[in-house]
Design a protein around this motif. Structure first.
Motif, PDB file in Angstrom:
ATOM      1  N   VAL A   1      37.458  32.254 -48.329  1.00  0.00           N
ATOM      2  CA  VAL A   1      37.802  30.854 -48.122  1.00  0.00           C
ATOM      3  C   VAL A   1      36.486  30.108 -48.275  1.00  0.00           C
ATOM      4  O   VAL A   1      35.555  30.340 -47.499  1.00  0.00           O
ATOM      5  CB  VAL A   1      38.409  30.618 -46.726  1.00  0.00           C
TER       6      VAL A   1
ATOM      7  N   LYS B   1      33.045  31.911 -47.727  1.00  0.00           N
ATOM      8  CA  LYS B   1      33.104  32.935 -46.692  1.00  0.00           C
ATOM      9  C   LYS B   1      34.102  34.054 -47.048  1.00  0.00           C
ATOM     10  O   LYS B   1      35.291  33.776 -47.283  1.00  0.00           O
ATOM     11  CB  LYS B   1      33.541  32.247 -45.383  1.00  0.00           C
TER      12      LYS B   1
ATOM     13  N   ILE C   1      36.613  36.740 -46.178  1.00  0.00           N
ATOM     14  CA  ILE C   1      37.470  36.975 -45.004  1.00  0.00           C
ATOM     15  C   ILE C   1      38.162  38.340 -45.105  1.00  0.00           C
ATOM     16  O   ILE C   1      38.139  39.130 -44.176  1.00  0.00           O
ATOM     17  CB  ILE C   1      38.552  35.879 -44.849  1.00  0.00           C
TER      18      ILE C   1
ATOM     19  N   PRO D   1      42.610  41.615 -33.593  1.00  0.00           N
ATOM     20  CA  PRO D   1      42.053  40.505 -32.810  1.00  0.00           C
ATOM     21  C   PRO D   1      42.128  39.175 -33.552  1.00  0.00           C
ATOM     22  O   PRO D   1      42.245  39.161 -34.775  1.00  0.00           O
ATOM     23  CB  PRO D   1      40.590  40.924 -32.590  1.00  0.00           C
ATOM     24  N   ASN D   2      42.033  38.093 -32.793  1.00  0.00           N
ATOM     25  CA  ASN D   2      41.991  36.754 -33.385  1.00  0.00           C
ATOM     26  C   ASN D   2      40.812  36.649 -34.326  1.00  0.00           C
ATOM     27  O   ASN D   2      39.735  37.158 -34.042  1.00  0.00           O
ATOM     28  CB  ASN D   2      41.808  35.702 -32.287  1.00  0.00           C
ATOM     29  N   GLY D   3      41.057  35.992 -35.447  1.00  0.00           N
ATOM     30  CA  GLY D   3      39.975  35.730 -36.395  1.00  0.00           C
ATOM     31  C   GLY D   3      39.639  36.900 -37.294  1.00  0.00           C
ATOM     32  O   GLY D   3      38.676  36.852 -38.049  1.00  0.00           O
ATOM     33  N   SER D   4      40.446  37.983 -37.243  1.00  0.00           N
ATOM     34  CA  SER D   4      40.122  39.159 -38.065  1.00  0.00           C
ATOM     35  C   SER D   4      40.599  38.996 -39.516  1.00  0.00           C
ATOM     36  O   SER D   4      40.201  39.768 -40.377  1.00  0.00           O
ATOM     37  CB  SER D   4      40.710  40.422 -37.440  1.00  0.00           C
ATOM     38  N   GLY D   5      41.462  37.998 -39.753  1.00  0.00           N
ATOM     39  CA  GLY D   5      41.897  37.735 -41.134  1.00  0.00           C
ATOM     40  C   GLY D   5      43.362  38.057 -41.407  1.00  0.00           C
ATOM     41  O   GLY D   5      43.779  38.097 -42.569  1.00  0.00           O
ATOM     42  N   LYS D   6      44.163  38.246 -40.371  1.00  0.00           N
ATOM     43  CA  LYS D   6      45.577  38.618 -40.564  1.00  0.00           C
ATOM     44  C   LYS D   6      46.354  37.506 -41.282  1.00  0.00           C
ATOM     45  O   LYS D   6      47.067  37.762 -42.246  1.00  0.00           O
ATOM     46  CB  LYS D   6      46.243  38.929 -39.207  1.00  0.00           C
ATOM     47  N   SER D   7      46.212  36.276 -40.778  1.00  0.00           N
ATOM     48  CA  SER D   7      46.931  35.161 -41.413  1.00  0.00           C
ATOM     49  C   SER D   7      46.425  34.922 -42.832  1.00  0.00           C
ATOM     50  O   SER D   7      47.202  34.572 -43.726  1.00  0.00           O
ATOM     51  CB  SER D   7      46.769  33.871 -40.601  1.00  0.00           C
ATOM     52  N   THR D   8      45.127  35.154 -43.030  1.00  0.00           N
ATOM     53  CA  THR D   8      44.547  35.002 -44.374  1.00  0.00           C
ATOM     54  C   THR D   8      45.179  36.003 -45.343  1.00  0.00           C
ATOM     55  O   THR D   8      45.415  35.682 -46.511  1.00  0.00           O
ATOM     56  CB  THR D   8      43.016  35.198 -44.310  1.00  0.00           C
TER      57      THR D   8
ATOM     58  N   TYR E   1      42.600  29.766 -50.805  1.00  0.00           N
ATOM     59  CA  TYR E   1      42.291  31.191 -50.596  1.00  0.00           C
ATOM     60  C   TYR E   1      42.023  31.814 -51.966  1.00  0.00           C
ATOM     61  O   TYR E   1      42.893  31.816 -52.828  1.00  0.00           O
ATOM     62  CB  TYR E   1      43.445  31.904 -49.889  1.00  0.00           C
TER      63      TYR E   1
ATOM     64  N   GLN F   1      52.312  30.989 -38.849  1.00  0.00           N
ATOM     65  CA  GLN F   1      51.860  30.988 -37.451  1.00  0.00           C
ATOM     66  C   GLN F   1      51.834  29.546 -36.940  1.00  0.00           C
ATOM     67  O   GLN F   1      52.299  29.257 -35.844  1.00  0.00           O
ATOM     68  CB  GLN F   1      50.459  31.609 -37.371  1.00  0.00           C
TER      69      GLN F   1
HETATM   70  P1  ADP Z   1      43.766  35.846 -37.654  1.00  0.00           P
HETATM   71  O1  ADP Z   1      45.077  35.441 -38.227  1.00  0.00           O
HETATM   72  O2  ADP Z   1      43.528  37.318 -37.691  1.00  0.00           O
HETATM   73  O3  ADP Z   1      43.535  35.276 -36.296  1.00  0.00           O
HETATM   74  P2  ADP Z   1      42.686  34.141 -39.736  1.00  0.00           P
HETATM   75  O4  ADP Z   1      43.111  34.770 -41.007  1.00  0.00           O
HETATM   76  O5  ADP Z   1      43.445  32.943 -39.294  1.00  0.00           O
HETATM   77  O6  ADP Z   1      42.623  35.244 -38.584  1.00  0.00           O
HETATM   78  O7  ADP Z   1      41.173  33.704 -39.848  1.00  0.00           O
HETATM   79  C1  ADP Z   1      40.136  34.595 -40.219  1.00  0.00           C
HETATM   80  C2  ADP Z   1      38.845  33.830 -40.399  1.00  0.00           C
HETATM   81  O8  ADP Z   1      38.943  32.995 -41.539  1.00  0.00           O
HETATM   82  C3  ADP Z   1      38.516  32.916 -39.225  1.00  0.00           C
HETATM   83  O9  ADP Z   1      37.124  32.969 -39.013  1.00  0.00           O
HETATM   84  C4  ADP Z   1      38.942  31.545 -39.730  1.00  0.00           C
HETATM   85  O10 ADP Z   1      38.203  30.511 -39.138  1.00  0.00           O
HETATM   86  C5  ADP Z   1      38.664  31.658 -41.217  1.00  0.00           C
HETATM   87  N1  ADP Z   1      39.572  30.801 -42.011  1.00  0.00           N
HETATM   88  C6  ADP Z   1      40.866  31.038 -42.284  1.00  0.00           C
HETATM   89  N2  ADP Z   1      41.414  30.037 -43.001  1.00  0.00           N
HETATM   90  C7  ADP Z   1      40.417  29.135 -43.175  1.00  0.00           C
HETATM   91  C8  ADP Z   1      40.332  27.874 -43.834  1.00  0.00           C
HETATM   92  N3  ADP Z   1      41.376  27.345 -44.480  1.00  0.00           N
HETATM   93  N4  ADP Z   1      39.129  27.249 -43.824  1.00  0.00           N
HETATM   94  C9  ADP Z   1      38.062  27.791 -43.198  1.00  0.00           C
HETATM   95  N5  ADP Z   1      38.073  28.977 -42.566  1.00  0.00           N
HETATM   96  C10 ADP Z   1      39.228  29.638 -42.548  1.00  0.00           C
END
Ligand code: ADP
Ligand code: MG
Length: 250
Positions: A15, A18, A20, A39-46, A57, A89
């Protein structure tokens, strides 16, 4: 072996600048349900966003294949037409479009009215989509959207977050109905990848495989219930199943 609906190979996603997703593999067969813990922030939603090829993305290397079709050059719309649906989410609110109008526009289901009743959403049909919806209402609207869209592969991001126990059961039953129709004993034809933070959904949905996702990649896979128990006892980092796999990593 089941035919693969989704195949992810050595996927890297960024992203902006960065990184991810940092090299992950995943295969979801026809009729299989996989759950993703992490864990939160590990990249699951990404990971789900990358499968849908949502804007912002960037797939920097590796591949995603849906029903045998590589998706790298496809639009999100084309991926939806391949039979992939997502429940967000954090679903966006859309002013000026009612839930009813939205559902009718995308409806490819057998009995939308029955699903609306099952999810107790009748009184929301005339409301603007997701505007002012509570946590549980947002999740029920997302699942209703999936029901109407009737995809072959369901990507479901934290269906139980912000939802009370009673409504988790309602949501989980609706997901089961999308996956296997009205007959519970019928062989599942559809597939799903479900992100769960609490694991509550496992009390209702018969998942085939669980994965732990940490720092941009799947670090272990196995029986979903066993993985859940390991996480409860030892946390993500200390998950015994993970440690076994991590030891085998170079
Ligand atoms: P999870 O779903 O596992 O909690 P995310 O996939 O939401 O994790 O996020 C993983 C990392 O990517 C986080 O550090 C988040 O801040 C970053 N991130 C995700 N989407 C974006 C975005 N659109 N812009 C900036 N950072 C993003
Ligand atoms: Mg997330």
């Amino acid at each position: 072996m089941a035919e693969d609906v989704l195949e992810i190979a050595d996927l890297h996603v960024s992203v902006g600048d960065k990184a991810i997703i940092k090299g992950t593999d995943l295969r979801v067969g026809k009729g299989e349900v996989h759950v993703l813990f992490g864990p939160n922030g590990s990249g699951k939603s990404t990971l789900l966003a990358a499968v849908m090829r949502l804007p912002g993305y960037t797939q920097t290397s590796g591949s995603i294949t849906v029903n045998g079709t590589p998706t790298e050059t496809l639009s999100t719309d084309a991926i939806a037409r391949l039979g992939v649906g997502i429940s967000f989410q954090h679903p966006p609110a859309i002013r000026g479009v009612t839930l009813e109008r939205f559902l009718k526009r995308i409806d490819r289901s057998d009995d939308l009215e029955a699903a609306v009743a099952r999810l107790d959403m009748e009184r929301f049909l005339g409301r603007e989509l997701n505007v002012g919806f509570s946590g549980g209402e947002l999740k029920r609207a997302e699942i209703l959207k999936l029901y109407a869209q009737n995809p072959q592969l369901l990507l479901i991001d934290e269906p139980e977050s912000g939802v009370d126990i009673e409504n988790i059961a309602v949501i989980a039953r609706a997901i089961n109905t999308i996956l296997q129709g009205e007959r519970p004993m019928k062989l599942r034809e559809k597939s799903a990848l479900i992100i769960t933070h609490t694991g509550h959904i496992l009390n209702y949905i018969d998942a085939d495989v669980g994965h732990v996702f940490m720092d941009g990649r799947i670090v272990c896979s196995g029986n979903p219930q066993t993985i859940m128990e390991d996480i409860r006892k030892h946390g993500f980092a200390g998950c015994a199943a993970c440690l076994k796999t991590q030891k085998a990593l170079p």
